[in-house]
Design a protein around this motif. Structure first.
Motif, mmCIF file in Angstrom:
data_model
loop_
_atom_site.group_PDB
_atom_site.id
_atom_site.type_symbol
_atom_site.label_atom_id
_atom_site.label_comp_id
_atom_site.label_asym_id
_atom_site.label_seq_id
_atom_site.Cartn_x
_atom_site.Cartn_y
_atom_site.Cartn_z
ATOM 1 N N THR A 91 32.614 -9.165 -21.059
ATOM 2 C CA THR A 91 31.316 -9.764 -20.709
ATOM 3 C C THR A 91 30.200 -8.740 -20.822
ATOM 4 O OG1 THR A 91 32.390 -11.370 -19.258
ATOM 5 C CG2 THR A 91 30.030 -11.002 -18.915
ATOM 6 N N ASP A 92 30.429 -7.548 -20.309
ATOM 7 C CA ASP A 92 29.407 -6.488 -20.391
ATOM 8 C C ASP A 92 29.097 -6.149 -21.845
ATOM 9 O OD1 ASP A 92 29.400 -6.379 -17.611
ATOM 10 O OD2 ASP A 92 30.710 -4.614 -17.521
ATOM 11 N N LEU A 93 30.138 -6.027 -22.661
ATOM 12 C CA LEU A 93 29.942 -5.690 -24.074
ATOM 13 C C LEU A 93 29.186 -6.784 -24.815
ATOM 14 C CD1 LEU A 93 33.446 -4.151 -24.703
ATOM 15 C CD2 LEU A 93 31.276 -2.917 -24.865
ATOM 16 N N ALA A 94 29.528 -8.030 -24.543
ATOM 17 C CA ALA A 94 28.837 -9.149 -25.187
ATOM 18 C C ALA A 94 27.363 -9.168 -24.790
ATOM 19 C CB ALA A 94 29.515 -10.470 -24.824
ATOM 20 N N ASN A 95 27.083 -8.933 -23.515
ATOM 21 C CA ASN A 95 25.689 -8.895 -23.052
ATOM 22 C C ASN A 95 24.922 -7.745 -23.687
ATOM 23 O OD1 ASN A 95 25.929 -11.181 -21.457
ATOM 24 N ND2 ASN A 95 26.530 -10.021 -19.642
ATOM 25 N N GLU A 96 25.554 -6.570 -23.781
ATOM 26 C CA GLU A 96 24.911 -5.410 -24.411
ATOM 27 C C GLU A 96 24.610 -5.686 -25.890
ATOM 28 O OE1 GLU A 96 27.538 -2.081 -23.834
ATOM 29 O OE2 GLU A 96 27.384 -2.236 -21.641
ATOM 30 N N GLN A 97 25.482 -6.438 -26.527
ATOM 31 C CA GLN A 97 25.325 -6.761 -27.941
ATOM 32 C C GLN A 97 24.222 -7.812 -28.142
ATOM 33 O OE1 GLN A 97 28.719 -8.762 -29.644
ATOM 34 N NE2 GLN A 97 28.194 -8.182 -31.731
ATOM 35 N N GLY A 98 23.815 -8.453 -27.044
ATOM 36 C CA GLY A 98 22.844 -9.535 -27.167
ATOM 37 C C GLY A 98 23.495 -10.817 -27.638
ATOM 38 N N ALA A 99 24.805 -10.896 -27.481
ATOM 39 C CA ALA A 99 25.582 -12.072 -27.901
ATOM 40 C C ALA A 99 26.452 -12.501 -26.726
ATOM 41 C CB ALA A 99 26.432 -11.737 -29.123
ATOM 42 N N ALA A 100 25.805 -12.946 -25.636
ATOM 43 C CA ALA A 100 26.515 -13.261 -24.386
ATOM 44 C C ALA A 100 27.661 -14.244 -24.591
ATOM 45 C CB ALA A 100 25.532 -13.806 -23.353
ATOM 46 N N ARG A 101 27.571 -15.085 -25.596
ATOM 47 C CA ARG A 101 28.624 -16.081 -25.839
ATOM 48 C C ARG A 101 29.852 -15.483 -26.510
ATOM 49 N NH1 ARG A 101 26.243 -21.596 -28.001
ATOM 50 N NH2 ARG A 101 28.457 -21.971 -27.827
ATOM 51 N N ILE A 122 35.303 -13.597 -27.973
ATOM 52 C CA ILE A 122 35.609 -12.912 -29.233
ATOM 53 C C ILE A 122 36.026 -11.463 -28.963
ATOM 54 C CG2 ILE A 122 34.767 -12.334 -31.538
ATOM 55 C CD1 ILE A 122 34.960 -15.371 -31.015
ATOM 56 N N TYR A 123 35.376 -10.821 -28.002
ATOM 57 C CA TYR A 123 35.812 -9.475 -27.586
ATOM 58 C C TYR A 123 37.244 -9.527 -27.069
ATOM 59 C CZ TYR A 123 31.364 -7.057 -28.101
ATOM 60 O OH TYR A 123 30.248 -6.461 -28.616
ATOM 61 N N MET A 124 37.564 -10.552 -26.309
ATOM 62 C CA MET A 124 38.931 -10.699 -25.791
ATOM 63 C C MET A 124 39.931 -10.866 -26.929
ATOM 64 S SD MET A 124 38.896 -10.425 -22.444
ATOM 65 C CE MET A 124 40.441 -11.166 -21.905
ATOM 66 N N LEU A 125 39.540 -11.599 -27.965
ATOM 67 C CA LEU A 125 40.438 -11.756 -29.113
ATOM 68 C C LEU A 125 40.636 -10.433 -29.846
ATOM 69 C CD1 LEU A 125 39.336 -15.241 -30.504
ATOM 70 C CD2 LEU A 125 41.496 -14.663 -29.349
ATOM 71 N N GLY A 126 39.602 -9.616 -29.933
ATOM 72 C CA GLY A 126 39.759 -8.285 -30.524
ATOM 73 C C GLY A 126 40.766 -7.458 -29.746
ATOM 74 N N VAL A 143 31.722 -8.086 -35.573
ATOM 75 C CA VAL A 143 31.420 -6.879 -34.786
ATOM 76 C C VAL A 143 32.140 -6.942 -33.446
ATOM 77 C CG1 VAL A 143 29.571 -5.599 -33.614
ATOM 78 C CG2 VAL A 143 29.202 -6.491 -35.928
ATOM 79 N N SER A 144 32.160 -8.118 -32.830
ATOM 80 C CA SER A 144 32.819 -8.283 -31.528
ATOM 81 C C SER A 144 34.323 -8.062 -31.625
ATOM 82 C CB SER A 144 32.521 -9.668 -30.952
ATOM 83 O OG SER A 144 31.136 -9.835 -30.748
ATOM 84 N N ILE A 145 34.940 -8.568 -32.695
ATOM 85 C CA ILE A 145 36.381 -8.324 -32.885
ATOM 86 C C ILE A 145 36.622 -6.824 -33.061
ATOM 87 C CG2 ILE A 145 38.347 -8.599 -34.466
ATOM 88 C CD1 ILE A 145 37.970 -11.090 -32.823
ATOM 89 N N GLU A 146 35.860 -6.201 -33.934
ATOM 90 C CA GLU A 146 36.017 -4.760 -34.200
ATOM 91 C C GLU A 146 35.880 -3.947 -32.912
ATOM 92 O OE1 GLU A 146 36.780 -3.070 -36.946
ATOM 93 O OE2 GLU A 146 36.345 -4.437 -38.600
ATOM 94 N N ARG A 147 34.832 -4.236 -32.146
ATOM 95 C CA ARG A 147 34.587 -3.450 -30.915
ATOM 96 C C ARG A 147 35.615 -3.782 -29.840
ATOM 97 N NH1 ARG A 147 30.502 -0.162 -29.632
ATOM 98 N NH2 ARG A 147 30.359 -1.196 -27.645
ATOM 99 N N GLY A 148 36.030 -5.045 -29.744
ATOM 100 C CA GLY A 148 37.071 -5.399 -28.796
ATOM 101 C C GLY A 148 38.369 -4.673 -29.107
ATOM 102 N N TYR A 149 38.680 -4.601 -30.381
ATOM 103 C CA TYR A 149 39.873 -3.896 -30.844
ATOM 104 C C TYR A 149 39.752 -2.403 -30.527
ATOM 105 C CZ TYR A 149 43.593 -2.488 -34.082
ATOM 106 O OH TYR A 149 44.728 -1.958 -34.626
ATOM 107 N N GLU A 150 38.619 -1.848 -30.830
ATOM 108 C CA GLU A 150 38.375 -0.419 -30.654
ATOM 109 C C GLU A 150 38.359 -0.004 -29.176
ATOM 110 O OE1 GLU A 150 34.369 2.298 -30.943
ATOM 111 O OE2 GLU A 150 34.688 0.809 -32.509
ATOM 112 N N LEU A 151 37.755 -0.828 -28.327
ATOM 113 C CA LEU A 151 37.511 -0.424 -26.935
ATOM 114 C C LEU A 151 38.568 -0.909 -25.942
ATOM 115 C CD1 LEU A 151 33.645 -0.931 -26.901
ATOM 116 C CD2 LEU A 151 34.916 1.229 -27.095
ATOM 117 N N ALA A 152 39.471 -1.785 -26.361
ATOM 118 C CA ALA A 152 40.548 -2.224 -25.451
ATOM 119 C C ALA A 152 41.401 -1.020 -25.112
ATOM 120 C CB ALA A 152 41.392 -3.299 -26.106
ATOM 121 N N GLU A 153 41.696 -0.881 -23.826
ATOM 122 C CA GLU A 153 42.516 0.258 -23.425
ATOM 123 C C GLU A 153 43.662 -0.178 -22.531
ATOM 124 O OE1 GLU A 153 39.708 2.962 -21.679
ATOM 125 O OE2 GLU A 153 39.388 1.701 -19.936
#
Length: 178
Positions: free
Chosen positions: A114-124, A128-132, A166-176
Motif C-alpha cells: 500500500t505504501d509503495l502504491a501510494n508513493e508511486q501515485g498509483a494507489a490502486r 499488483i505489488y502483491m503479485l510481484g 513497474v509495480s510488478i518489478e518493484r514488488g518483486y525487487e522489494l519483497a523480503e
C-alpha cells in the motif's frame, strides 16, 4: 498443484489479482479454478478469492489447506493463516499487517504494498505489488512472462497502464523474506 487465497478489503483489487493470476497460469498451460467471496458492503468489506493452479485435473476449487496466502490486510491474515499448510508461503502487505512475530512453520514474505502504491501515485496498484512479491516468493512463474501476460490481460480490457509493469518489478525487487 498450488492452492492459493488472496484476501483483503473490498476495493483493494483482490479479485482482479486472482483473475490476473489465473490468466497467466492458463498461458502456461495449467489447469485453474477461481472462486470469489466478498461482503455485501463491497468496498471496505472483506473480499477474498481462491485460486487453484495445477498440471493435473482439479478435484475441488475450494482448498482446505493453502500453499500460498496473500494477505492484503490484518483481518485477512488472521482469518486465513490457520489454513496455510506447514512449509507454505504467506505474503503480507506490511503496510496494513502490523505483526511483530510470524509463525516458524511457514515462509513469510513482506512487501509494503500500500505504501509503495501510494508513493508511486498509483494507489490502486497495491494488488499488483502483491503479485510481484508472489512471483518472487513462489518462483511459480517467470517475472517477465508474468508482466507480458498481465499486460495482455489488461489490454483485452482496454486498460493498459504502464504503472502495472513497474509495480510488478518493484514488488518483486522489494519483497523480503522474514
Amino acid at each position: 498443484m498450488a492452492d492459493i487465497i488472496l484476501a483483503g478489503f473490498g476495493g483493494q483489487g483482490v479479485l482482479t489479482a486472482g483473475l490476473i493470476l489465473i490468466n497467466v497460469a492458463v498461458k502456461q498451460d495449467k489447469n485453474v479454478t477461481w472462486t470469489s467471496s466478498y461482503g455485501a458492503e463491497m468496498r471496505g468489506g472483506t473480499a477474498s478469492c481462491s485460486v487453484v493452479i495445477s498440471d493435473e485435473e482439479i478435484g475441488s476449487p475450494y482448498p482446505t489447506k493453502l500453499d500460498v496466502l496473500l494477505a492484503l490486510n490484518e483481518p485477512s491474515y488472521d482469518k486465513f493463516l490457520p489454513m496455510v499448510r506447514e512449509g507454505g508461503t504467506v505474503i503480507v502487505n506490511s503496510s496494513l499487517v502490523k505483526k511483530e512475530n510470524y509463525p516458524d512453520n511457514v515462509n513469510v514474505w513482506k512487501i509494503a504494498a500500500t505504501d509503495l502504491a501510494n508513493e508511486q501515485g498509483a494507489a490502486r496498484n497495491t494488488n499488483i505489488y502483491m503479485l510481484g512479491a508472489f512471483v518472487k516468493a513462489t518462483g511459480m512463474m517467470e517475472k517477465d512472462f508474468f508482466i507480458e501476460q498481465m499486460n495482455a490481460y489488461f489490454e483485452k480490457k482496454g486498460k493498459i497502464n504502464p504503472a502495472n509493469a513497474v509495480s510488478i518489478e518493484r514488488g518483486y525487487e522489494l519483497a523480503e523474506k522474514v
